[in-house]
Design a protein around this motif. Sequence first.
Motif, short mmCIF file in Angstrom:
data_model
loop_
_atom_site.label_atom_id
_atom_site.label_comp_id
_atom_site.label_asym_id
_atom_site.label_seq_id
_atom_site.Cartn_x
_atom_site.Cartn_y
_atom_site.Cartn_z
N CYS A 155 0.84 -1.19 0.00
CA CYS A 155 0.00 0.00 0.00
C CYS A 155 0.87 1.24 0.00
O CYS A 155 2.01 1.21 0.48
CB CYS A 155 -0.99 0.02 1.17
N LEU A 156 0.34 2.29 -0.58
CA LEU A 156 1.01 3.58 -0.63
C LEU A 156 0.06 4.63 -0.08
O LEU A 156 -1.15 4.57 -0.32
CB LEU A 156 1.37 3.95 -2.08
N LEU A 157 0.60 5.58 0.67
CA LEU A 157 -0.22 6.67 1.20
C LEU A 157 0.36 7.98 0.69
O LEU A 157 1.55 8.26 0.89
CB LEU A 157 -0.22 6.65 2.73
N LEU A 158 -0.48 8.75 0.02
CA LEU A 158 -0.05 9.98 -0.62
C LEU A 158 -0.75 11.18 0.00
O LEU A 158 -1.93 11.12 0.34
CB LEU A 158 -0.35 9.90 -2.12
N ARG A 159 -0.01 12.28 0.14
CA ARG A 159 -0.58 13.54 0.60
C ARG A 159 0.01 14.68 -0.21
O ARG A 159 1.23 14.74 -0.38
CB ARG A 159 -0.30 13.76 2.09
N ALA A 160 -0.84 15.54 -0.72
CA ALA A 160 -0.40 16.72 -1.48
C ALA A 160 0.53 16.33 -2.63
O ALA A 160 1.52 17.00 -2.91
CB ALA A 160 0.28 17.73 -0.57
N GLY A 161 0.22 15.22 -3.28
CA GLY A 161 0.99 14.80 -4.44
C GLY A 161 2.27 14.06 -4.13
O GLY A 161 2.98 13.63 -5.04
N ARG A 162 2.59 13.86 -2.84
CA ARG A 162 3.84 13.19 -2.45
C ARG A 162 3.53 11.91 -1.70
O ARG A 162 2.69 11.90 -0.79
CB ARG A 162 4.68 14.11 -1.57
N ILE A 163 4.18 10.82 -2.08
CA ILE A 163 3.99 9.55 -1.40
C ILE A 163 4.75 9.56 -0.09
O ILE A 163 5.98 9.70 -0.07
CB ILE A 163 4.45 8.38 -2.29
N LEU A 164 4.01 9.42 1.02
CA LEU A 164 4.62 9.50 2.35
C LEU A 164 5.09 8.14 2.85
O LEU A 164 6.15 8.03 3.49
CB LEU A 164 3.62 10.09 3.35
N TYR A 165 4.28 7.11 2.61
CA TYR A 165 4.59 5.79 3.16
C TYR A 165 4.41 4.72 2.10
O TYR A 165 3.49 4.76 1.30
CB TYR A 165 3.67 5.47 4.36
N ARG A 166 5.33 3.76 2.14
CA ARG A 166 5.25 2.56 1.31
C ARG A 166 5.31 1.37 2.25
O ARG A 166 6.34 1.14 2.89
CB ARG A 166 6.42 2.53 0.32
N CYS A 167 4.23 0.65 2.38
CA CYS A 167 4.15 -0.46 3.34
C CYS A 167 3.86 -1.76 2.62
O CYS A 167 3.12 -1.79 1.63
CB CYS A 167 3.06 -0.19 4.38
N GLU A 168 4.45 -2.83 3.14
CA GLU A 168 4.24 -4.17 2.58
C GLU A 168 3.93 -5.14 3.71
O GLU A 168 4.44 -5.01 4.81
CB GLU A 168 5.47 -4.65 1.83
N ASP A 169 3.09 -6.12 3.40
CA ASP A 169 2.77 -7.14 4.39
C ASP A 169 2.23 -8.36 3.67
O ASP A 169 1.64 -8.24 2.60
CB ASP A 169 1.74 -6.63 5.39
N LEU A 170 2.43 -9.53 4.30
CA LEU A 170 1.95 -10.75 3.65
C LEU A 170 0.43 -10.85 3.71
O LEU A 170 -0.17 -11.66 3.02
CB LEU A 170 2.59 -11.99 4.28
N ALA A 171 -0.20 -10.04 4.55
CA ALA A 171 -1.65 -10.04 4.64
C ALA A 171 -2.16 -8.62 4.39
O ALA A 171 -1.39 -7.69 4.19
CB ALA A 171 -2.10 -10.53 6.02
N ALA A 172 -3.46 -8.46 4.43
CA ALA A 172 -4.04 -7.14 4.18
C ALA A 172 -3.75 -6.16 5.30
O ALA A 172 -4.18 -5.01 5.26
CB ALA A 172 -5.55 -7.26 3.98
N THR A 173 -3.00 -6.60 6.31
CA THR A 173 -2.61 -5.71 7.41
C THR A 173 -1.78 -4.53 6.92
O THR A 173 -1.62 -3.55 7.65
CB THR A 173 -1.80 -6.49 8.45
N THR A 174 -1.24 -4.62 5.70
CA THR A 174 -0.48 -3.49 5.17
C THR A 174 -1.30 -2.21 5.18
O THR A 174 -0.78 -1.12 5.37
CB THR A 174 0.02 -3.80 3.74
N ARG A 175 -2.62 -2.32 4.98
CA ARG A 175 -3.46 -1.14 4.95
C ARG A 175 -3.57 -0.53 6.34
O ARG A 175 -3.66 0.67 6.50
CB ARG A 175 -4.82 -1.51 4.37
N TRP A 176 -3.61 -1.39 7.38
CA TRP A 176 -3.64 -0.87 8.75
C TRP A 176 -2.33 -0.17 9.06
O TRP A 176 -2.31 0.87 9.70
CB TRP A 176 -3.84 -2.01 9.74
N THR A 177 -1.20 -0.76 8.61
CA THR A 177 0.10 -0.21 8.95
C THR A 177 0.30 1.17 8.34
O THR A 177 0.81 2.08 9.00
CB THR A 177 1.22 -1.16 8.47
N GLY A 178 -0.09 1.35 7.09
CA GLY A 178 0.06 2.65 6.46
C GLY A 178 -0.69 3.74 7.19
O GLY A 178 -0.17 4.84 7.43
N ARG A 179 -1.91 3.43 7.61
CA ARG A 179 -2.69 4.42 8.34
C ARG A 179 -2.15 4.61 9.76
O ARG A 179 -2.22 5.70 10.33
CB ARG A 179 -4.16 4.02 8.34
#
Length: 243
Positions: A155-179
């Motif tokens: 998952c990637l989290l972007l703000r104001a056109g800039r990617i702030l976080y790049r998270c990876e996980d073997l499960a869908a927990t990657t979405r929790w981690t980014g937030r």
Amino acid sequence: QIMDQFGAAPGAESVRMPDGTERTLAAEHAAAILVNEQPAFRVVCTPELLPQLALGRLLTEGWINSADEVERVAVCAQGLKISVQLRHPLAAAEQAGQEVPSCCTDNLTLASPVRLPPLAPVPQREIPAAWVDALADAMGQGLPLYRATHAVHSCLLLRAGRILYRCEDLAATTRWTGRGCALTEGVPLAECVLFTSGRVPVDMVRKAIRAGVPALVSKSMPTVQSLELAEEYGLKLFIRQKK
């Protein structure tokens, strides 16, 4: 306050396969999340960013609305227990039981869920097409753990056109981690766009709404129910295939 005695362990290992070849495989890690000393969730994840994972899970499940509600997050030295102490007691639901969320194999709600507030419309923001394209391009390049194993979500989290976080996980927990990363650093999710490599079922859309993210980008098509829920609460959905 974060007290992490575990830190991180390798997210992948080189192993010998039954046919004699050497392959790099993703590593699974299981941890229990306790809230106010009460067992709440069991998660199976990649062994890193465990405090952020726990905070992101609590946010997207509706247990908390902001990091201000959290007094302390502590991870034991083995990474098997993540203890979250809130500044307020939990209001338990009247009826509760165990459930296995559909988005993630072997992730389990261990205790009675809290009494959740109703869903609220997400903030409305203009999302430039260039932001969505930038996320798709970055996802198309592949993150390191995915390139090594081809067995994780990203998952990637972007703000104001800039990617702030790049998270990876073997499960869908990657979405929790980014937030969770955004929470710990005070980044307002209401100003962010989330790209997920996973599916877009209705529970994924519900988690994005609870987090207050105004837009969700995915390489996968939504279901009928997830599209309807997104439209009801103003969540913008963008579908971009990896290039």
